[in-house]
Design a protein around this motif. Structure first.
Motif, PDB file in Angstrom:
ATOM      1  N   ALA A   1      19.281  30.924  97.605  1.00 39.48           N
ATOM      2  CA  ALA A   1      20.321  30.785  96.592  1.00 39.48           C
ATOM      3  C   ALA A   1      20.865  32.166  96.247  1.00 39.48           C
ATOM      4  O   ALA A   1      20.117  33.085  95.971  1.00 39.48           O
ATOM      5  N   GLY A   2      22.187  32.257  96.245  1.00 40.33           N
ATOM      6  CA  GLY A   2      22.818  33.512  95.862  1.00 40.33           C
ATOM      7  C   GLY A   2      22.405  34.683  96.719  1.00 40.33           C
ATOM      8  O   GLY A   2      22.366  35.815  96.280  1.00 40.33           O
TER       9      GLY A   2
ATOM     10  N   THR B   1      34.298  20.447  88.921  1.00 43.87           N
ATOM     11  CA  THR B   1      33.367  21.496  89.338  1.00 43.87           C
ATOM     12  C   THR B   1      32.422  20.920  90.371  1.00 43.87           C
ATOM     13  O   THR B   1      31.783  19.885  90.131  1.00 43.87           O
TER      14      THR B   1
ATOM     15  N   SER C   1      29.253  21.796  93.138  1.00 40.03           N
ATOM     16  CA  SER C   1      28.231  22.670  93.714  1.00 40.03           C
ATOM     17  C   SER C   1      27.638  21.975  94.926  1.00 40.03           C
ATOM     18  O   SER C   1      27.798  20.765  95.101  1.00 40.03           O
TER      19      SER C   1
ATOM     20  N   ARG D   1      30.338  29.365  99.442  1.00 40.06           N
ATOM     21  CA  ARG D   1      30.473  30.339  98.360  1.00 40.06           C
ATOM     22  C   ARG D   1      31.806  31.079  98.406  1.00 40.06           C
ATOM     23  O   ARG D   1      32.292  31.553  97.383  1.00 40.06           O
TER      24      ARG D   1
ATOM     25  N   ALA E   1      32.585  28.212  94.844  1.00 40.01           N
ATOM     26  CA  ALA E   1      31.593  27.224  94.409  1.00 40.01           C
ATOM     27  C   ALA E   1      30.184  27.788  94.568  1.00 40.01           C
ATOM     28  O   ALA E   1      29.931  28.665  95.396  1.00 40.01           O
ATOM     29  N   ARG E   2      29.268  27.280  93.772  1.00 42.52           N
ATOM     30  CA  ARG E   2      27.869  27.673  93.871  1.00 42.52           C
ATOM     31  C   ARG E   2      27.186  26.813  94.927  1.00 42.52           C
ATOM     32  O   ARG E   2      27.434  25.613  95.027  1.00 42.52           O
TER      33      ARG E   2
ATOM     34  N   ILE F   1      23.357  26.402  97.416  1.00 37.23           N
ATOM     35  CA  ILE F   1      21.998  26.797  97.757  1.00 37.23           C
ATOM     36  C   ILE F   1      21.703  26.302  99.165  1.00 37.23           C
ATOM     37  O   ILE F   1      22.092  25.199  99.538  1.00 37.23           O
TER      38      ILE F   1
ATOM     39  N   LEU G   1      19.543  25.340  91.535  1.00 38.18           N
ATOM     40  CA  LEU G   1      21.006  25.376  91.482  1.00 38.18           C
ATOM     41  C   LEU G   1      21.538  25.048  90.088  1.00 38.18           C
ATOM     42  O   LEU G   1      22.552  25.607  89.644  1.00 38.18           O
TER      43      LEU G   1
ATOM     44  N   PRO H   1      23.165  22.319  88.592  1.00 32.64           N
ATOM     45  CA  PRO H   1      24.575  21.937  88.475  1.00 32.64           C
ATOM     46  C   PRO H   1      24.929  21.541  87.048  1.00 32.64           C
ATOM     47  O   PRO H   1      24.106  21.003  86.308  1.00 32.64           O
TER      48      PRO H   1
END
Length: 308
Positions: free
Chosen positions: A19-20, A143, A145, A161, A165-166, A168, A190, A192
């Protein structure tokens, strides 16, 4: 080993969440009866703790007299001395445990008004491109994810990404599908937003993901027009489990010998209530019809009575 199909190593063996840009390795005990705790964060901000038995998986293969190696799933070849009854029982245990995790995920999603779609397909159907297009076009309306499932790399999560959007990434190693336990942990990480949409892009495979409920509202099967019209007949369980079929890469139809009507007819033989949308994620053709289906489905889901 995934005992349902007899392939490789379990999807939960040493799976990684990324993630990220940061990877998280989760090594788990695979014996039946091993207890594992995880948390879902509810509306009040307090973690809701649940205890579950982990999946049990055998990791060996059986060798026939001719030296060939057979998986232990019921789709595999029977080998003398291998108990099919035991295999079936293990598979039932695994799926029942998965269903318990899926029910927990679904309660969490419903309580928080999160609309979840599980996108399934064979590799190369254009799932990621479809998600990128959808997120880009709907960013001012909802929104979104994403939980990305692949055996290796974080390429698809990186593409998601780039839309803002986010996302994982779950790497399953040799595993051929996501399961509800893995998804529950990914959703914890995550987090959401309440009232948002969550897209799960499953591992490219038209077999095992059909058997594993993740807690989603709907399975969406994506089929590229570069594949055969008989795919629904070859992989009926997947199309029977789906609530929508998307025929992607419609921009290539003028260059292909693909009969859309025959493909749809084959899908309806397997699932008479399966709607089909023909789209091109590349050009945007037909995508508004998908967005209309998505928003109407989310509204119907939101109107359902909330679970306790």
């Amino acid at each position: 080993m995934c005992t349902v199909c007899g392939c490789g190593t379990s999807a939960i063996e040493g799976h990684k969440h990324e993630a990220g840009g940061h990877g998280h390795q989760h090594d788990q005990d695979h014996e039946l009866g091993h207890e594992h705790h995880h948390h879902h964060h509810q509306d009040d901000g307090h973690p809701h703790q649940h205890a579950h038995d982990d999946h049990g998986h055998d990791h060996d293969h059986r060798h026939a007299a001719d030296g060939s190696v057979h998986g232990k799933g019921i789709a595999g070849v029977h080998v003398p001395g291998m108990s099919q009854e035991r295999i079936i029982q293990v598979e039932r245990d695994i799926l029942s445990k998965n269903d318990a995790y899926a029910a927990e995920n679904r309660r969490h999603f419903d309580r928080n008004g999160i609309f979840v779609l599980n996108f399934v397909s064979s590799p190369g159907s254009g799932k990621t491109s479809l998600l990128v297009r959808t997120i880009t076009d709907l960013k001012d309306r909802v929104t979104i994810s994403v939980v990305e499932g692949d055996q290796q790399t974080s390429n698809d999560a990186a593409r998601i990404r780039e839309t803002g959007a986010r996302a994982i990434q779950i790497n399953t190693g040799k595993g051929c599908h996501l399961d509800a336990h893995i998804v529950g942990h990914a959703v914890d990480d995550l987090a959401p937003e309440p009232g948002s949409a969550l897209f799960i892009e499953n591992v490219g495979n038209l077999v095992c993901p059909a058997a594993f409920d993740l807690g989603e509202a709907h399975k969406v099967v994506v089929l590229s027009v570069t594949e055969g019209e008989d795919k629904p007949l070859k992989y009926p369980n997947m199309f029977a489990a789906a609530d929508l079929m998307i025929l992607n890469k419609a921009d290539l139809l003028p260059h292909l010998d693909f009969n859309v009507g025959l493909c749809v007819a084959n899908a309806l033989r397997v699932n008479p209530r399966l709607p089909t949308l023909t789209v091109s994620a590349r050009t945007g053709e037909g995508m508004e019809a998908f967005y209309a289906w998505l928003e109407a489905s989310a509204a119907r889901r939101a109107a359902r009575p909330k679970v306790a």
